[in-house]
Scaffold this motif. Structure first.
Motif, mmCIF file in Angstrom:
data_model
loop_
_atom_site.group_PDB
_atom_site.id
_atom_site.type_symbol
_atom_site.label_atom_id
_atom_site.label_comp_id
_atom_site.label_asym_id
_atom_site.label_seq_id
_atom_site.Cartn_x
_atom_site.Cartn_y
_atom_site.Cartn_z
ATOM 1 N N GLN A 50 0.818 -1.233 0.000
ATOM 2 C CA GLN A 50 0.000 0.000 0.000
ATOM 3 C C GLN A 50 0.845 1.273 0.000
ATOM 4 O O GLN A 50 0.398 2.353 0.395
ATOM 5 N N ARG A 51 2.111 1.175 -0.430
ATOM 6 C CA ARG A 51 2.900 2.364 -0.746
ATOM 7 C C ARG A 51 3.024 2.362 -2.265
ATOM 8 O O ARG A 51 2.971 1.301 -2.892
ATOM 9 N N LEU A 52 3.161 3.528 -2.871
ATOM 10 C CA LEU A 52 3.205 3.576 -4.335
ATOM 11 C C LEU A 52 4.371 2.775 -4.887
ATOM 12 O O LEU A 52 5.460 2.757 -4.293
ATOM 13 N N PHE A 53 4.163 2.138 -6.014
ATOM 14 C CA PHE A 53 5.198 1.352 -6.685
ATOM 15 C C PHE A 53 6.320 2.298 -7.140
ATOM 16 O O PHE A 53 6.074 3.288 -7.834
ATOM 17 N N GLY A 54 7.549 1.958 -6.733
ATOM 18 C CA GLY A 54 8.685 2.819 -7.064
ATOM 19 C C GLY A 54 8.845 3.027 -8.565
ATOM 20 O O GLY A 54 9.141 4.129 -9.029
ATOM 21 N N GLY A 55 8.637 1.966 -9.342
ATOM 22 C CA GLY A 55 8.793 2.058 -10.799
ATOM 23 C C GLY A 55 7.834 3.070 -11.409
ATOM 24 O O GLY A 55 8.160 3.765 -12.383
ATOM 25 N N TYR A 81 16.294 8.940 -5.605
ATOM 26 C CA TYR A 81 16.141 8.509 -4.210
ATOM 27 C C TYR A 81 14.658 8.511 -3.859
ATOM 28 O O TYR A 81 13.968 9.502 -4.136
ATOM 29 N N PHE A 82 14.216 7.402 -3.266
ATOM 30 C CA PHE A 82 12.839 7.329 -2.751
ATOM 31 C C PHE A 82 12.906 7.797 -1.299
ATOM 32 O O PHE A 82 13.371 7.053 -0.432
ATOM 33 N N VAL A 83 12.482 9.013 -1.037
ATOM 34 C CA VAL A 83 12.716 9.544 0.306
ATOM 35 C C VAL A 83 11.534 9.370 1.261
ATOM 36 O O VAL A 83 11.706 9.411 2.475
ATOM 37 N N ARG A 84 10.341 9.181 0.704
ATOM 38 C CA ARG A 84 9.168 8.904 1.549
ATOM 39 C C ARG A 84 8.273 7.926 0.804
ATOM 40 O O ARG A 84 8.269 7.906 -0.424
ATOM 41 N N SER A 251 12.475 -0.071 -2.045
ATOM 42 C CA SER A 251 13.658 0.417 -2.755
ATOM 43 C C SER A 251 14.036 1.792 -2.214
ATOM 44 O O SER A 251 13.174 2.647 -1.976
ATOM 45 N N LEU A 252 15.326 1.984 -1.981
ATOM 46 C CA LEU A 252 15.821 3.251 -1.437
ATOM 47 C C LEU A 252 16.261 4.194 -2.543
ATOM 48 O O LEU A 252 16.047 5.397 -2.490
ATOM 49 N N ASP A 253 16.962 3.622 -3.514
ATOM 50 C CA ASP A 253 17.392 4.436 -4.660
ATOM 51 C C ASP A 253 17.347 3.576 -5.917
ATOM 52 O O ASP A 253 17.255 2.351 -5.846
HETATM 53 C C1 LIG Z 1 11.301 3.985 5.173
HETATM 54 C C2 LIG Z 1 12.384 4.788 4.515
HETATM 55 C C3 LIG Z 1 13.209 3.877 3.644
HETATM 56 C C4 LIG Z 1 13.264 5.439 5.577
HETATM 57 O O1 LIG Z 1 13.292 4.684 6.704
HETATM 58 P P1 LIG Z 1 13.299 5.327 8.144
HETATM 59 O O2 LIG Z 1 14.213 6.471 8.212
HETATM 60 O O3 LIG Z 1 13.571 4.201 9.049
HETATM 61 O O4 LIG Z 1 11.815 5.865 8.207
HETATM 62 P P2 LIG Z 1 10.769 5.842 9.361
HETATM 63 O O5 LIG Z 1 9.581 6.567 8.825
HETATM 64 O O6 LIG Z 1 11.380 6.302 10.610
HETATM 65 O O7 LIG Z 1 10.389 4.289 9.504
HETATM 66 C C5 LIG Z 1 9.661 3.608 8.531
HETATM 67 C C6 LIG Z 1 9.209 2.274 9.129
HETATM 68 O O8 LIG Z 1 10.341 1.453 9.471
HETATM 69 C C7 LIG Z 1 10.364 1.200 10.858
HETATM 70 N N1 LIG Z 1 11.746 1.246 11.294
HETATM 71 C C8 LIG Z 1 12.576 2.276 11.212
HETATM 72 N N2 LIG Z 1 13.780 1.949 11.681
HETATM 73 C C9 LIG Z 1 13.691 0.655 12.093
HETATM 74 C C10 LIG Z 1 14.605 -0.247 12.663
HETATM 75 N N3 LIG Z 1 15.863 0.116 12.916
HETATM 76 N N4 LIG Z 1 14.182 -1.491 12.926
HETATM 77 C C11 LIG Z 1 12.924 -1.863 12.676
HETATM 78 N N5 LIG Z 1 11.990 -1.042 12.116
HETATM 79 C C12 LIG Z 1 12.389 0.197 11.846
HETATM 80 C C13 LIG Z 1 9.539 2.322 11.467
HETATM 81 O O9 LIG Z 1 9.023 1.953 12.714
HETATM 82 C C14 LIG Z 1 8.445 2.480 10.437
HETATM 83 O O10 LIG Z 1 7.524 1.409 10.538
HETATM 84 P P3 LIG Z 1 5.958 1.688 10.471
HETATM 85 O O11 LIG Z 1 5.665 2.620 11.576
HETATM 86 O O12 LIG Z 1 5.333 0.328 10.616
HETATM 87 O O13 LIG Z 1 5.720 2.340 9.119
HETATM 88 C C15 LIG Z 1 11.810 5.958 3.726
HETATM 89 O O14 LIG Z 1 12.862 6.631 3.120
HETATM 90 C C16 LIG Z 1 10.827 5.504 2.723
HETATM 91 O O15 LIG Z 1 9.761 5.022 3.029
HETATM 92 N N6 LIG Z 1 11.206 5.704 1.474
HETATM 93 C C17 LIG Z 1 10.362 5.335 0.367
HETATM 94 C C18 LIG Z 1 10.652 3.926 -0.083
HETATM 95 C C19 LIG Z 1 9.703 3.563 -1.171
HETATM 96 O O16 LIG Z 1 8.518 3.819 -1.059
HETATM 97 N N7 LIG Z 1 10.234 2.953 -2.279
HETATM 98 C C20 LIG Z 1 9.459 2.665 -3.416
HETATM 99 C C21 LIG Z 1 8.444 1.600 -3.163
HETATM 100 S S1 LIG Z 1 9.186 0.015 -2.912
HETATM 101 C C22 LIG Z 1 8.875 -0.778 -4.388
HETATM 102 O O17 LIG Z 1 8.159 -0.287 -5.181
HETATM 103 C C23 LIG Z 1 9.547 -2.092 -4.605
HETATM 104 C C24 LIG Z 1 8.874 -2.940 -5.646
HETATM 105 C C25 LIG Z 1 7.624 -3.646 -5.183
HETATM 106 C C26 LIG Z 1 6.987 -4.450 -6.290
HETATM 107 C C27 LIG Z 1 7.535 -5.848 -6.439
HETATM 108 O O18 LIG Z 1 8.648 -6.025 -6.903
HETATM 109 O O19 LIG Z 1 6.813 -6.810 -6.136
#
Ligand SMILES: CC(C)(COP(=O)(O)OP(=O)(O)OC[C@H]1O[C@@H](n2cnc3c(N)ncnc32)[C@H](O)[C@@H]1OP(=O)(O)O)[C@@H](O)C(=O)NCCC(=O)NCCSC(=O)CCCCC(=O)O
Length: 316
Positions: A50-55, A81-84, A251-253
């Motif tokens: 339920q976060r937007l797809f990075g691609g 960079y995916f920052v949020r 994904s982070l970056d």
């Molecule tokens: C979350 C990012 C990467 C930054 O992290 P952080 O600085 O830790 O952010 P917070 O908002 O403080 O925490 C988020 C979440 O993580 C938990 N957390 C934090 N630190 C820890 C730790 N040391 N140990 C355990 N848990 C920790 C924290 O509690 C929060 O949990 P929650 O409360 O349950 O949410 C941030 O930069 C970010 O979100 N960036 C965006 C990333 C993104 O959206 N990327 C693109 C999407 S991913 C994607 O599309 C991949 C492909 C999927 C499709 C497929 O291939 O199937």
């Protein structure tokens, strides 16, 4: 966007007569222009997280950047960079800054914004075509042709037909079938069943955008490839660890380099490998090959992977 030959046609590609236009070009990458260098993008498929797809965000950012460069310039790289986490409940705004226009290269900086805050920062660079005697590439891995392989959906139906399949696995597979990902995938080495064994962090699959995009418009094919390139990439790092499941992955970056012309609606081989994982992060590299063996694009990504061990009975 500019017209340029996107490589030779492959006969398995849908034609406009017998298939629909790809939803990626009609909707996802079809940004609404709000003002000069300001665009709005909407969503199609949203992952289970339920976060937007990075691609999607990278592809849309590249569309926004490409709109501000001349017809003689083509994307050759991007660094993001995916920052949020992206919020699927609201659209994304893309603000383009024209960082530099040179004689051969142009650089754009794009900020993707939701709720007044950046969710992605992206630098994209464009280059005019410049011939050179300097030319080499790796050789494409030898794999079965896509016509000899099953799609992910066909494989899921095959697993579902197994009489001894656990109810939990069935539910998981049916959820996967309900996914409306606008990408078609044919794994090269699909597992024989849904329960996996450990393997090296490397996978190969054929991939193409669903539906017809058509020849020409190389900028658009690059944007579609950017969308496609983030799909299933991060999972490569989990392959050696079937006893661990990611409870948080993102994904982070994401960086990408475009090397030659290609069509994103034709089968391309995606070679993904993870040379390193540690400290709850993993590095993954990908190469997109045209089926005639030409290296079309390369990408690199680091992702956060927080895992926990799973018992045999809880595996899906
Ligand atoms: C979350 C990012 C990467 C930054 O992290 P952080 O600085 O830790 O952010 P917070 O908002 O403080 O925490 C988020 C979440 O993580 C938990 N957390 C934090 N630190 C820890 C730790 N040391 N140990 C355990 N848990 C920790 C924290 O509690 C929060 O949990 P929650 O409360 O349950 O949410 C941030 O930069 C970010 O979100 N960036 C965006 C990333 C993104 O959206 N990327 C693109 C999407 S991913 C994607 O599309 C991949 C492909 C999927 C499709 C497929 O291939 O199937």
């Amino acid at each position: 966007m500019a017209e340029r030959d996107a490589g030779e046609s492959d006969h398995t590609t849908a034609s406009p007569q017998n298939d629909l236009r790809s939803v990626l070009v009609t909707s996802v990458l079809n940004l609404e222009e709000l003002d000069v260098d300001l665009y709005r993008g909407t969503h199609h498929w949203v992952p289970r997280s339920q976060r937007l797809f990075g691609g999607q965000i990278v592809g849309q950012a590249l569309v926004a950047a490409a709109k501000s460069v001349g017809d003689n310039l083509f994307a050759h790289s991007l660094h993001c960079y995916f920052v949020r986490a992206g919020d699927p409940k609201v659209p994304v705004l893309y603000q383009v800054e024209r960082t530099r226009d040179g004689r051969s290269f142009a650089v754009r900086s794009v900020k993707a914004v939701q709720h007044g805050q950046p969710i992605l920062t992206c630098q994209a660079s464009f280059h005019m075509q410049q011939p050179s005697p300097l030319q080499h590439q790796f050789t494409m891995p030898q794999v079965p042709q896509p016509e000899d392989l099953l799609t992910v959906e066909e494989l899921i139906h095959l697993y579902l037909s197994k009489p001894d399949l656990a109810e939990k696995s069935k539910q998981g597979l049916n959820k996967l079938l309900a996914n409306e990902v606008p990408i078609e995938i044919k794994p090269v080495n699909p597992p024989h069943s849904f329960t996996r064994a450990a393997s090296e962090p490397r996978k190969l699959f054929w991939v193409r955008a669903r539906g017809h995009i058509g020849e020409g418009n190389m900028k658009l094919h690059c944007c579609v490839a950017a969308y496609v390139s983030d799909f299933a990439l991060l999972g490569t790092a989990l392959l050696p660890y079937p006893n661990h499941r990611a409870h948080f992955s993102a994904s982070l970056d994401h960086a990408m380099w475009f090397h030659s012309t290609f069509r994103a609606d034709e089968w391309m081989l995606y070679e993904c490998e993870s040379p390193w994982a540690g400290g709850s992060r993993a590095l993954i590299q990908g190469r997109l090959w045209r089926r005639d063996g030409v290296l079309a694009a390369s990408c690199s990504q680091e992702g956060v992977l927080r895992v926990k061990e799973v018992t045999e009975s809880s595996k899906l």
